[in-house]
Motif scaffolding. Structure first.
Motif, short mmCIF file in Angstrom:
data_model
loop_
_atom_site.label_atom_id
_atom_site.label_comp_id
_atom_site.label_asym_id
_atom_site.label_seq_id
_atom_site.Cartn_x
_atom_site.Cartn_y
_atom_site.Cartn_z
N SER A 1 27.65 -67.61 -13.90
CA SER A 1 27.24 -66.55 -14.82
C SER A 1 27.05 -65.26 -14.03
O SER A 1 26.76 -65.29 -12.84
N HIS A 2 27.24 -64.13 -14.70
CA HIS A 2 27.11 -62.84 -14.01
C HIS A 2 25.65 -62.44 -13.82
O HIS A 2 25.29 -61.88 -12.79
N THR A 3 24.85 -62.65 -14.87
CA THR A 3 23.44 -62.26 -14.89
C THR A 3 23.14 -60.94 -14.18
O THR A 3 22.36 -60.89 -13.22
N MET B 1 21.02 -57.63 -13.78
CA MET B 1 19.59 -57.56 -14.11
C MET B 1 19.35 -56.92 -15.48
O MET B 1 18.37 -57.23 -16.14
N ASP C 1 18.56 -61.00 -25.05
CA ASP C 1 17.58 -61.44 -24.07
C ASP C 1 18.32 -62.23 -22.98
O ASP C 1 19.55 -62.37 -23.02
N ARG C 2 17.58 -62.68 -21.97
CA ARG C 2 18.27 -63.32 -20.83
C ARG C 2 19.01 -64.58 -21.26
O ARG C 2 20.09 -64.88 -20.74
N ASN D 1 17.82 -69.24 -18.19
CA ASN D 1 17.12 -68.09 -17.60
C ASN D 1 17.12 -68.31 -16.09
O ASN D 1 17.74 -69.25 -15.59
N PHE D 2 16.41 -67.45 -15.36
CA PHE D 2 16.45 -67.53 -13.90
C PHE D 2 15.70 -68.74 -13.33
O PHE D 2 15.74 -68.98 -12.13
N ASP D 3 15.02 -69.52 -14.18
CA ASP D 3 14.42 -70.75 -13.67
C ASP D 3 15.50 -71.81 -13.48
O ASP D 3 15.50 -72.53 -12.48
N PHE E 1 18.88 -71.02 -13.68
CA PHE E 1 20.01 -70.37 -13.00
C PHE E 1 19.42 -69.50 -11.89
O PHE E 1 19.31 -68.28 -12.02
N VAL F 1 18.89 -67.29 -8.68
CA VAL F 1 19.73 -66.40 -7.87
C VAL F 1 18.97 -66.06 -6.59
O VAL F 1 17.77 -66.31 -6.49
N LEU F 2 19.68 -65.50 -5.64
CA LEU F 2 19.09 -65.25 -4.32
C LEU F 2 17.88 -64.32 -4.41
O LEU F 2 17.93 -63.30 -5.10
N ARG F 3 16.85 -64.69 -3.68
CA ARG F 3 15.66 -63.85 -3.60
C ARG F 3 15.44 -63.41 -2.17
O ARG F 3 16.02 -63.96 -1.23
#
Ligand code: FES
Ligand code: FES
Lengths: 716, 154
Positions: A328-330, A332, A413-414, A652-654, A656, A658-660
């Motif tokens: 997915s692109h996600t 922000m 929404d996300r 959502n980001f839980d 999916f 992504v790098l933090r």
């Protein structure tokens, strides 16, 4: 064209591009529609006060075009950089090809912008020379001022009107790169000061008088439709005004975003879906289909020599399967668009990489001629290819048309953003290397199975360029191998597909560069030495129909290896890995990753990148793109989209992740000084990052990871 | 229903909306302060970070009724006259790529520096690790925070 006095228009009118002979011909991705040729008319105006208004014909999504492209214009024009203001181009007769993608913004506009700037400069000089009664070559320019003999000088603002009467030079003289004063200097983003104070710059920040907000309840299964629902529950939510049906689902119109979301939730509890034909779609079945497709016929992307007999005759054949998941692109900023549709015309406020197509399709949805749909392009809170899609802008026009004459912002929404993404497709790769008696590669075969992004982009059509597009990064393998068989076996996928930062080149180069590493280890060769041997001492070569300079690729590989200390002794549990690629045959990239694996935990400590992208316009921007590209690449090692019962498991980001920041490797960037024409940098740092890391994991652990994402069990 | 009173960027504001409405949407839709961004809506990305009193909070996780009676500062009000040293450091380090996540990052960075005027990388990661920048501007965020710390970013 109203006031000569106010504006000196050089390249801005519909015809000026033609007058100047500044036609820009650029090739898009093979088979890509809508923008087969890029020829924007770059627009520049100099105001009497000496400030310059530059129109940017590409969308800004973090790649820095709203700094790099103005730098090109300002350079040839010798503008005062501190007096530059920007305007974003809108689709219309002057700007018919605004599409932004494929890391092509610089390479396709560089010459036209230089010529536009140089022509304008010559006209300003001619105007000054005329008024002083001197020859133009007695004058020179600097920082927005023309200087003449005897201490004479005049600012561009003073000369603007007279310059407009000068003939447009047919072949303006361009600066020699060593005379560049703006290009090549680290230059900060022009939008930076606005970003850090939270100015309304993005699509979601649009606020129009009387604006309402909408959330669309879409079936979680692509292709599903609502069968029955009860709107009264939604209408009972405070702030909800209406529920209207649109082709993508049911739109809840409200006074604010939150009431729209709340109303949608209430509506969701009442809806019965017809989930349609894709209700059973799931990732496991698709993988089985891809695996059997790899056994069947495939469309050739490139053939060299006779690979099949060479493989049959090989002393030894190595073989492996690599797997890359849906992504997915996600960005922000979740998808959104603000639309207003009246009977006589309409307006879109939109963060898009594809303004012209968005205009045409949204206008059609509103029942209007494209020229009646004004499109204001905002900054994009991330694009990564997702905002090349027009689904969200067309939907906004549909909602606005159904909901009445006021402006409406449709907010995703996300979960909407992930569930209804245009996914980067999952692929399966089957690679074979046939080795001769000396362990040299005599034949190489790379077959790829998966969904075709290009078909999705072409709304279901198969282009003759499909295999070549989907196998990009595989067919242009730069190594000197006598027999190649590169092919793509399409598997139909029922979800929409889209290009993603660095496109198909990511999975294809991942499989190619990891498998080559396998060959190196299987034949007892150092991975760097094997690559250098296979690149050889060659210069420009033809790969398929395109030219690549192998010497440039070799140089970046050597540079990255040297700077990373290839071959040095490493702490226990650490490993180095490398990969290289000539991105789209234009940008030469190599990366060396240093990783450690301890107690099953992978850490990417550092990535050393070497790049040759021709003339570097903005070293500051280039470094940022390499850092961002590495972040994207490392992130892709750990994320995936999977489908069950026709819908994404991730919401959502839980689910999916992504790098933090704590997992961000240190990034070191080295560039080759070059006078070659500049090429793009938004995507090229991504593809080599994944195999560099995975090859380093092998060096550290002896574990060859052929399947992404990396799961914790893989390293246990 | 009575309106809720809160102080936003030093101004008293009265908002009449559902008490459960997240502060994020009150700021963006009712008060027109769109600098506070929506990224995930469930407290995972930090795009919506604002100050409530002297704490950095996720505006998507604070309801209107919880915000009532408190003092909120958004990116627009961080330095009403000019730039906060953190904003200046952000410009100097050329942090932003797309820029969308940056207001939230800056709000967290200013709160961090108020607690730890000279944060270590680990302290920075502990705070910025709760945010997401999909463009990968993390190395520059770290540099900008160190730069602001050196200049005394209070
Ligand atoms: S929007 Fe609040 S944390 Fe993501
Ligand atoms: S700068 Fe784009 S998300 Fe951070």
């Amino acid at each position: 064209m109203t006031s000569r006095r106010e504006f000196l228009k050089i390249a801005g009118s519909a015809s000026a591009g033609l007058v100047l002979g500044l036609r820009l011909q650029g090739k898009a991705r093979p088979g890509a529609p809508a923008e087969p040729v890029f020829h924007p008319n770059a627009y520049l105006a100099i105001r009497p006060d000496g400030s310059a208004l530059l129109t940017v014909p590409k969308s800004e999504m973090g790649q820095g075009v709203r700094t790099a492209l103005p730098m090109v214009l300002a350079e040839e024009l010798d503008l005062d950089w501190s007096r530059v203001e920007l305007r974003q181009a809108m689709p219309g007769p002057e700007f018919q090809h605004l599409g932004t993608g494929g890391s092509t913004s610089v390479s396709t506009t560089w010459m036209i912008l230089r010529k536009a700037g140089a022509a304008a400069r010559e006209m300003l000089v001619a105007a000054a020379a005329q008024s002083w009664g001197v020859a133009p070559d007695q004058c020179h320019t600097e920082k927005g001022t023309v200087f003449g003999p005897g201490g004479r000088k005049a600012s561009y603002g003073e000369l603007a009107e007279a310059a407009a009467h000068q003939p447009v030079p047919k072949t303006p003289r361009l600066k020699a790169p060593k005379a560049f004063r703006i290009l090549g200097r680290p230059t900060r983003r022009l939008d930076g000061p606005k970003i850090v104070v939270g100015k309304p710059l993005f699509g979601l920040d649009v606020r129009r008088p009387g604006q309402r907000f909408a959330a669309v309840l879409r079936c979680p299964v692509v292709g599903g439709t609502p069968k029955a629902w009860d709107a009264s529950k939604a209408l009972a939510v405070r702030g909800v005004r209406a529920v209207v049906q649109v082709p993508t689902g049911l739109a809840v119109i409200a006074e604010g975003t939150w009431p729209a979301f709340q109303g949608r939730e209430a509506l969701a509890a009442t809806v019965r879906w017809d989930e349609g034909p894709n209700a059973a779609f799931n990732s496991q079945d698709l993988e089985n289909q891809m695996r059997s497709a790899l056994q069947g016929p495939a469309d050739p992307a490139r053939k060299v020599g006779a690979a099949a007999p060479a493989l049959a005759a090989a002393a030894r054949v190595l073989e492996a399967e690599y797997a890359f998941p849906f992504q997915s692109h996600t960005p922000m900023e979740p998808m959104n668009a603000t639309a207003q549709v009246r009977s006589d015309g309409a307006t879109l406020w939109l963060g898009t990489q594809n303004p012209n197509t968005a205009q045409v399709r949204a206008a059609a949805a509103a029942g209007l001629e494209p020229g009646r749909m004004a499109v204001h392009v905002t900054l994009l809170g991330g694009g990564f290819g997702r905002r090349s899609g027009t689904d969200f802008s067309t939907e906004a026009a549909q909602v606005a048309k159904a909901a009445g004459p006021g402006p409406i912002q449709v907010v995703w929404d996300r979960t909407d953003d992930i569930r209804h993404d245009q996914f980067h497709p999952a692929t399966l790769h089957h690679l074979k290397a046939g080795l001769d008696g000396h362990g040299r590669i005599a034949a190489w075969s790379h077959h790829i199975a998966g969904g075709a992004v290009l078909r999705s982009w072409l709304e279901g059509q198969k282009s003759p360029g499909q295999a070549e597009t989907e196998a990009n990064g595989a067919w242009d393998i730069p190594y000197d191998i006598p027999a190649l068989d590169i092919a793509f076996a399409e598997v139909q996928v029922p979800v929409p597909l889209g290009w993603w930062r660095a496109i198909e080149i990511v999975p294809n180069v991942f499989a190619r560069e990891c498998f080559l590493d396998e060959v190196a280890h299987a034949t007892g060769k150092d991975p760097l030495a094997l690559r250098l041997e296979l690149l050889g001492r060659r210069g420009r070569v033809k790969l398929g129909g395109e030219e690549v300079d192998i010497a440039r690729l070799r140089r970046v590989l050597e540079l990255a290896a040297e700077k990373a200390g290839w071959g040095r002794k490493l702490p226990a549990g650490h490993g180095l890995g490398l990969a290289c690629h000539a991105y789209d045959r234009r940008t030469y990239m190599a990366e060396v990753a240093e990783v450690s694996v301890k107690k099953g935990q992978l850490r990417v400590h550092k990535v050393v990148a070497a790049v040759d992208c021709g003339i570097v316009l903005n070293p500051e921007g280039l470094a940022g793109q390499v850092e961002g590209g590495v972040a994207w690449g490392v992130s892709a090692l750990f994320s995936q989209i999977t489908f069950e019962k026709g819908r994404t498991v991730q919401e959502n980001f839980d689910t999916f992740p992504v790098l933090r920041s704590p997992d961000m490797p240190q990034v070191e960037v080295h560039t080759i000084a070059s006078l070659e024409a500049p090429s793009g940098m938004g995507e090229p740092p991504v593809p080599v990052c994944l195999p560099a890391v995975l090859n380093a994991v092998f060096a550290a652990t002896g574990k060859r990871l052929r399947r992404l994402p990396i799961l914790s069990a893989d390293l246990a | 229903m009575p309106a809720f009173q809160l102080t936003v960027n030093g101004r008293r504001r009265s908002v009449d909306a559902d008490p459960e409405t997240p502060l994020l949407w009150i700021l963006r839709d009712n008060l027109g302060l769109t600098g506070t961004k929506f990224g995930c809506g469930i407290g995972l990305c930090g795009s919506c970070t604002v100050h409530q009193g002297d704490k950095a909070v996720r505006a998507c996780q604070v309801s209107l009724q919880e915000a009532a009676g408190t003092a909120i500062v958004t990116i627009e009000g961080l330095a009403p006259h000019g730039l906060h040293p953190v904003q200046r450091a952000w410009i100097e380090e050329d942090v932003a790529q797309c820029g969308y996540c940056q207001p939230g990052m800056i709000m967290s960075a200013t709160a961090l520096l108020a607690d730890h005027p000279h944060p270590t990388d680990t302290q920075i990661d502990a705070v910025i690790g709760e945010h997401i920048c999909r463009c990968g501007s993390y190395p520059r965020i770290r540099k900008a925070i160190h730069r602001a710390a050196k200049g005394g970013a209070r």
